[in-house]
Write a protein that holds these residues in place. Structure first.
Motif, short mmCIF file in Angstrom:
data_model
loop_
_atom_site.label_atom_id
_atom_site.label_comp_id
_atom_site.label_asym_id
_atom_site.label_seq_id
_atom_site.Cartn_x
_atom_site.Cartn_y
_atom_site.Cartn_z
N ALA A 102 157.93 4.71 19.17
CA ALA A 102 159.32 3.88 19.33
C ALA A 102 158.97 2.15 18.43
O ALA A 102 159.18 1.80 18.03
CB ALA A 102 159.47 2.51 21.01
N VAL A 103 157.38 1.98 18.73
CA VAL A 103 157.12 1.08 17.30
C VAL A 103 157.40 1.37 16.07
O VAL A 103 157.66 0.92 15.18
CB VAL A 103 155.69 0.36 17.86
CG1 VAL A 103 155.41 -0.17 16.49
CG2 VAL A 103 155.25 0.14 18.96
N ILE A 104 157.00 2.94 15.73
CA ILE A 104 156.93 3.33 14.44
C ILE A 104 158.53 3.23 13.93
O ILE A 104 158.87 2.67 13.05
CB ILE A 104 156.48 4.56 14.48
CG1 ILE A 104 154.93 4.71 15.07
CG2 ILE A 104 156.69 5.72 13.41
CD1 ILE A 104 154.07 5.57 14.85
N ASP A 105 159.25 3.36 14.83
CA ASP A 105 160.94 3.41 14.46
C ASP A 105 161.01 2.03 13.71
O ASP A 105 162.51 1.39 13.44
CB ASP A 105 161.90 4.34 15.46
CG ASP A 105 161.23 5.37 16.27
OD1 ASP A 105 160.65 6.42 15.29
OD2 ASP A 105 161.87 6.13 17.15
N TRP A 106 160.61 0.84 15.11
CA TRP A 106 161.18 0.11 14.91
C TRP A 106 160.82 -0.84 13.32
O TRP A 106 161.54 -1.80 13.11
CB TRP A 106 160.99 -1.17 16.01
CG TRP A 106 161.42 -0.73 16.86
CD1 TRP A 106 162.06 -0.21 17.26
CD2 TRP A 106 160.42 -0.68 18.12
NE1 TRP A 106 162.61 -0.11 18.61
CE2 TRP A 106 161.94 -0.24 19.38
CE3 TRP A 106 159.69 -1.58 18.79
CZ2 TRP A 106 160.99 -0.55 21.10
CZ3 TRP A 106 158.88 -2.11 20.55
CH2 TRP A 106 159.92 -1.74 20.60
N HIS A 107 159.32 -0.26 12.94
CA HIS A 107 159.40 -0.59 11.46
C HIS A 107 160.15 0.29 10.76
O HIS A 107 160.30 -0.22 9.91
CB HIS A 107 157.72 0.04 11.26
CG HIS A 107 156.76 -2.20 11.99
ND1 HIS A 107 156.74 -2.78 11.47
CD2 HIS A 107 156.42 -1.95 13.33
CE1 HIS A 107 156.34 -3.27 11.98
NE2 HIS A 107 155.84 -2.84 12.74
N ARG A 108 160.32 2.22 10.53
CA ARG A 108 161.00 2.61 9.62
C ARG A 108 162.40 2.64 9.59
O ARG A 108 163.23 2.40 8.24
CB ARG A 108 160.12 3.80 10.31
CG ARG A 108 159.17 3.84 9.22
CD ARG A 108 158.73 5.51 10.19
NE ARG A 108 157.81 6.21 9.40
CZ ARG A 108 156.34 7.80 9.92
NH1 ARG A 108 157.62 7.90 10.51
NH2 ARG A 108 155.91 7.40 9.09
N GLU A 109 162.76 1.38 10.34
CA GLU A 109 164.40 2.58 10.43
C GLU A 109 164.66 0.42 10.82
O GLU A 109 166.41 0.72 11.25
CB GLU A 109 164.55 2.81 11.32
CG GLU A 109 164.76 4.88 11.09
CD GLU A 109 164.68 5.44 12.26
OE1 GLU A 109 165.22 5.24 13.28
OE2 GLU A 109 164.01 6.58 11.52
N GLY A 110 164.17 -0.38 11.78
CA GLY A 110 164.87 -1.34 12.98
C GLY A 110 164.47 -3.01 11.85
O GLY A 110 163.82 -2.62 10.97
N PRO A 111 164.65 -3.48 12.76
CA PRO A 111 164.56 -4.45 12.27
C PRO A 111 162.86 -5.52 11.78
O PRO A 111 162.83 -6.45 11.30
CB PRO A 111 164.60 -6.23 13.64
CG PRO A 111 164.70 -4.86 14.68
CD PRO A 111 164.59 -3.68 14.63
N LEU A 112 162.02 -4.81 12.22
CA LEU A 112 160.56 -5.10 12.17
C LEU A 112 160.17 -4.22 10.35
O LEU A 112 158.97 -4.79 10.33
CB LEU A 112 159.31 -4.24 13.34
CG LEU A 112 159.54 -4.43 14.29
CD1 LEU A 112 158.63 -4.24 15.10
CD2 LEU A 112 159.34 -6.26 14.40
#
Length: 231
Positions: A102-112
């Motif tokens: 989930a953390v990786i996804d938030w960086h690749r595709e999300g607000p992070l």
């Protein structure tokens, strides 16, 4: 991302996921984002000084003649440590080990992605989805590093999951030492100083053990524990 925004007092949950290591939550509080793991606040995007110190202090502690040193960053978090490393041209290989998809996804595709986007696009950067404790101990065939910069807990005395405690045990510290090149540096972020952890580092055979502090508005300072592997 939703157009809903949090006030400073009321965080808004953007996503909640359950996985093999428990629950991980991304929240927004005003303009900032927070990561919560198993109900434990990990970090947010409000400051980042201590996460940047983690990288800077490790680089400064390396021998001056070390060309293009490699670094393994334990924990992607909100991306401050990765962004700092990628902004420094002296680093060579930059590997980031993060166990939460989930953390990786938030960086690749999300607000992070606002924090880490350029760093993820850097050709030196490699993201490895794995448990850091197992990755350090098993080696995973990726060799040694000049620096290990670890930030997966609130510190050696305050772990997110019980299994993470193995990283700070004698066996875990020995594994960290073995993953370092001669003269390499181990840097560990903590929400508070830990004299007991300093002793554990010395007992594990590290040299030049010291602690650098980052003052905070209230309470004890954040710190980075530093230790070197003998050349």
């Amino acid at each position: 991302m939703s157009a809903l925004y949090a006030t400073d007092e009321t965080p808004v949950t953007l996503e909640r996921r359950n996985g093999p290591y428990g629950e991980v939550v991304l929240r927004q509080r005003g303009p900032h984002f927070e990561i919560i793991a198993n109900g434990c606040f990990l970090m947010d995007t409000s400051d980042g000084r201590s996460e940047r110190l983690l990288i800077d202090a490790a680089l400064a502690a390396l021998p001056a003649d070390r060309a293009r040193p490699s670094v393994l960053i334990g924990g992607l978090g909100v991306g401050f440590s990765l962004a700092r490393a990628a902004a420094e041209p002296r680093w060579g290989r930059i590997a980031v080990v993060e166990r939460e998809g989930a953390v990786i996804d938030w960086h690749r595709e999300g607000p992070l992605a606002a924090v880490s986007g350029p760093a993820l696009a850097d050709p030196r950067t490699e993201i490895v989805q794995a448990d850091l404790v197992a990755h350090v101990r098993e080696g995973a065939g990726d060799g040694t590093y000049d620096a290990l910069c670890l930030d997966i807990d609130n510190g050696p005395d305050w772990t997110v999951t019980e299994d993470n405690g193995g990283l700070y045990s004698p066996a875990g510290l020995a594994a960290c030492r073995d993953r370092l090149t001669p003269g390499g540096v181990l840097a560990v972020w903590s929400a508070q100083p830990s004299p007991a952890f300093e002793d554990a580092l010395r007992n594990a055979g590290f040299s030049e053990v010291r602690t650098e502090e980052i003052p905070v508005v209230r309470g004890v300072p954040d710190v980075v524990h530093l230790a070197g592997k003998r050349a």
